[in-house]
Design a protein around this motif. Structure first.
Motif, PDB file in Angstrom:
ATOM      1  N   ALA A  95       8.838   2.861  -6.637  1.00 11.96           N
ATOM      2  CA  ALA A  95       9.290   2.115  -5.919  1.00 11.96           C
ATOM      3  C   ALA A  95       9.278   1.423  -4.799  1.00 11.96           C
ATOM      4  CB  ALA A  95       7.492   3.509  -5.345  1.00 11.96           C
ATOM      5  N   VAL A  96      10.043   1.446  -4.089  1.00  6.23           N
ATOM      6  CA  VAL A  96       9.911  -0.327  -2.794  1.00  6.23           C
ATOM      7  C   VAL A  96       9.575  -0.069  -1.748  1.00  6.23           C
ATOM      8  CG1 VAL A  96      11.745  -1.893  -1.688  1.00  6.23           C
ATOM      9  CG2 VAL A  96      11.124  -1.403  -4.359  1.00  6.23           C
ATOM     10  N   ALA A  97       9.575   0.076  -0.666  1.00  8.75           N
ATOM     11  CA  ALA A  97       9.144   0.619   0.699  1.00  8.75           C
ATOM     12  C   ALA A  97       9.618  -0.979   1.661  1.00  8.75           C
ATOM     13  CB  ALA A  97       7.500   0.935   1.332  1.00  8.75           C
ATOM     14  N   LEU A  98      10.166   0.043   2.876  1.00 13.62           N
ATOM     15  CA  LEU A  98      11.135  -1.483   3.605  1.00 13.62           C
ATOM     16  C   LEU A  98      11.014  -1.268   5.566  1.00 13.62           C
ATOM     17  CD1 LEU A  98      13.804  -1.218   4.094  1.00 13.62           C
ATOM     18  CD2 LEU A  98      13.853  -2.443   2.009  1.00 13.62           C
ATOM     19  N   VAL A  99      11.138  -1.479   6.275  1.00  8.13           N
ATOM     20  CA  VAL A  99      11.062  -1.535   7.224  1.00  8.13           C
ATOM     21  C   VAL A  99      12.917  -1.531   7.860  1.00  8.13           C
ATOM     22  CG1 VAL A  99      10.783  -1.892   9.900  1.00  8.13           C
ATOM     23  CG2 VAL A  99       9.070  -1.778   8.737  1.00  8.13           C
ATOM     24  N   ARG A 100      13.894  -1.174   8.522  1.00  4.70           N
ATOM     25  CA  ARG A 100      15.119  -0.478   8.576  1.00  4.70           C
ATOM     26  C   ARG A 100      15.319  -0.738   9.239  1.00  4.70           C
ATOM     27  NH1 ARG A 100      18.044  -0.915   3.932  1.00  4.70           N
ATOM     28  NH2 ARG A 100      19.609  -0.884   5.365  1.00  4.70           N
ATOM     29  N   GLU A 101      16.589  -1.605  10.280  1.00  3.06           N
ATOM     30  CA  GLU A 101      16.606  -1.171  11.447  1.00  3.06           C
ATOM     31  C   GLU A 101      18.585  -1.232  12.090  1.00  3.06           C
ATOM     32  OE1 GLU A 101      15.471  -3.755  16.484  1.00  3.06           O
ATOM     33  OE2 GLU A 101      15.467  -4.042  14.638  1.00  3.06           O
ATOM     34  N   ASP A 102      18.421  -0.416  10.990  1.00  3.49           N
ATOM     35  CA  ASP A 102      19.786   0.577  11.384  1.00  3.49           C
ATOM     36  C   ASP A 102      20.214   0.759  12.663  1.00  3.49           C
ATOM     37  OD1 ASP A 102      20.418   0.088   8.673  1.00  3.49           O
ATOM     38  OD2 ASP A 102      18.742   1.794   8.603  1.00  3.49           O
ATOM     39  N   VAL A 103      19.784   1.357  13.810  1.00  5.06           N
ATOM     40  CA  VAL A 103      19.981   1.274  15.026  1.00  5.06           C
ATOM     41  C   VAL A 103      19.169   0.038  15.947  1.00  5.06           C
ATOM     42  CG1 VAL A 103      19.703   3.027  16.851  1.00  5.06           C
ATOM     43  CG2 VAL A 103      20.282   3.565  14.805  1.00  5.06           C
ATOM     44  N   PRO A 104      20.179  -0.507  17.081  1.00  4.02           N
ATOM     45  CA  PRO A 104      18.708  -1.753  17.223  1.00  4.02           C
ATOM     46  C   PRO A 104      18.390  -0.611  17.910  1.00  4.02           C
ATOM     47  CG  PRO A 104      21.562  -1.819  17.494  1.00  4.02           C
ATOM     48  CD  PRO A 104      21.220  -0.821  16.812  1.00  4.02           C
TER      49      PRO A 104
ATOM     50  N   GLU B 244       0.469  -1.497   0.163  1.00  2.45           N
ATOM     51  CA  GLU B 244      -0.083   0.084  -0.266  1.00  2.45           C
ATOM     52  C   GLU B 244       1.042   1.433  -0.340  1.00  2.45           C
ATOM     53  OE1 GLU B 244      -3.697   0.400   2.851  1.00  2.45           O
ATOM     54  OE2 GLU B 244      -3.435  -1.809   3.378  1.00  2.45           O
ATOM     55  N   VAL B 245       1.980   0.814   0.862  1.00  2.00           N
ATOM     56  CA  VAL B 245       3.047   1.856   0.353  1.00  2.00           C
ATOM     57  C   VAL B 245       3.735   2.299  -0.251  1.00  2.00           C
ATOM     58  CG1 VAL B 245       4.800   3.490   1.739  1.00  2.00           C
ATOM     59  CG2 VAL B 245       3.355   1.675   2.971  1.00  2.00           C
TER      60      VAL B 245
END
Length: 451
Positions: A257-266, A243-244
């Protein structure tokens, strides 16, 4: 099953198919046996990457290729960067990922070239569902994946394996002759993904659960909505990444366009969007955020939008999500950068930069325009309280979020607080001048009035 009784492509002695896929990739089944079973000609691509678009064009032209399958990512690149490669073709098949509607429309309009969007996991052998477009009016804002091919059944089911209503999202299950037997030496995974078919009359019939989310459209075609495992949970909200991506792609200057969730900082998960603009177009990130604000709730808006020249692709020419770069902290701004002008603005800019992980925050940069969200907003209010000793209402932050506006809010709150303190000191001084009898009389009067 894949070729007989189907109309998603033309096969015959007049067709020359290009073999691009590695022989270990299920798409090679289509590319090899499509021409050979019907007396056509097979052209084998050199052992080099098809991402070399000049080479791809030369092979198509020199060997008079008439049909080819291009993954969605490679298809978009060819249309944008080497469109003349398509001139000699009579049909194009694409799929393997979400197919770009503007690119399909351009090919159908400019080249009068039929385009087939094919959907199907390897477990159901190349294609299970197809949608063939031969006219521009068949290309809408998004491309459906179509209807099941011959000898194939598809079902949209809920968690209880019951069919969902028309238009409602459900997990896509596939049945029919194209199903694989299972996973080699993985009976546990086979049992999990290949389940008994509750709708079949013959014993032993199975369904493959794809993990994909789709819905039936009123015209009888299927619309792909995304992966169930791409339905992420962020700050307590469930977010469908498709949807994003669809909201981003609705901008006329967005190519991909591509969307994802990142956790670059724990411990700090953030929704990040990656956008490729249309060729020779300058895309303003602020206009992207404006569209997202119109179409998505706050919790579904990306914290960062990263502009790329092209999306990275895997060896199979699909989007390589693992290769997408981390945001570099060079956040977009609404206006030209203007440095903080006083101590309050400097402190606020520092706080915002630390919370948003942005190197430089100007006085006219909005907290939410730089990727702020409701959870970070509460942290900002807390930091303002501890730094300036004032209580900024959260609603005020949503209404005025630039550094300059926040500075004014802090000044007003500080002035009001100082005025209240001065007024309190004046009242206390007056109380100190009263006798005990006068104070008791005043308290009795307040008590009798109900105050």
């Amino acid at each position: 099953r894949l070729f007989h009784g189907n109309d998603f492509a033309r096969f015959g002695p007049d067709e020359s198919f290009l073999l691009i896929a590695p022989i270990s990739f299920d798409a090679s089944t289509l590319e090899v046996w499509g021409p050979l079973l019907f007396g056509g000609r097979l052209v084998v691509f050199p052992p080099q990457s098809p991402s070399d678009l000049k080479l791809l064009r030369r092979v198509i032209e020199e060997h008079q290729v008439t049909a080819t399958f291009l993954t969605a990512g490679l298809f978009s690149q060819v249309v944008d960067l080497e469109p003349d490669a398509l001139k000699g073709l009579r049909q194009v098949l694409t799929g393997g990922d979400v197919v770009s509607a503007p690119h399909v429309r351009r090919v159908v309009e400019q080249f009068a070239l039929p385009v087939t969007n094919g959907y199907g996991p390897t477990e159901s052998t190349v294609f299970a569902v197809c949608f063939r477009m031969t006219r521009p009016d068949q290309v809408g804002a998004s491309i459906p994946i179509g209807a099941p091919i011959a000898n194939t059944q598809v079902y949209l089911l809920d968690d209880a394996l019951a069919p969902v209503p028309l238009g409602a999202p459900g997990e896509l299950f596939i049945g029919g002759d194209g199903l694989a037997r299972g996973y080699l030496s993985r009976p546990d995974l086979t049992a999990e993904r290949f389940v008994p078919n509750p709708f079949a009359s013959e014993p032993g019939a199975r369904l493959y659960r794809t993990g994909d989310l789709a819905r039936w459209r009123e015209d009888g075609t299927l619309e792909f909505l995304g992966r169930l495992d791409h339905q992420v949970k962020l700050r307590g909200f469930r977010i469908e990444l498709a949807e994003v991506e669809a909201a981003l792609a609705s901008h006329p200057l967005v190519r991909q366009a591509v969307a994802l969730v990142r956790e670059d900082v724990p411990g700090d998960k953030r929704l990040v969007a990656y956008v490729v603009a249309q060729p020779e177009q300058s895309l303003d990130v602020t206009s992207l955020r404006d569209i997202l604000r119109e179409r998505l709730p706050e919790f579904m808006r990306p914290s960062a939008i990263v502009m790329l020249d092209a999306l990275p692709l895997t060896s199979n020419a699909k989007v390589d999500r693992k290769a997408l770069p981390a945001p570099d902290g060079a956040a977009p701004v609404r206006a030209a950068y203007e440095a903080p002008r006083n101590d309050i603005e400097r402190q606020l800019a520092t706080i915002c930069g630390e919370l948003l992980r942005v190197e430089r925050v100007g006085v006219h940069d909005g907290f939410f325009e730089l990727g702020g969200h409701s959870l970070l907003a509460t942290q900002l209010v807390s930091r303002i309280r501890s730094t300036f000793g004032v209580e900024l209402p959260l609603r005020d932050l949503f209404e005025a979020s630039t550094v300059a506006e926040l500075s004014l809010s802090v000044l007003h709150l500080t002035a009001a607080q100082q005025a209240s303190e001065a007024e309190l000191e004046s009242v206390l001084e007056q109380f100190e001048q009263l006798s005990e009898e006068e104070l008791q009389a005043l308290l009795d009067a307040e008590s009798s009035s109900g105050s």
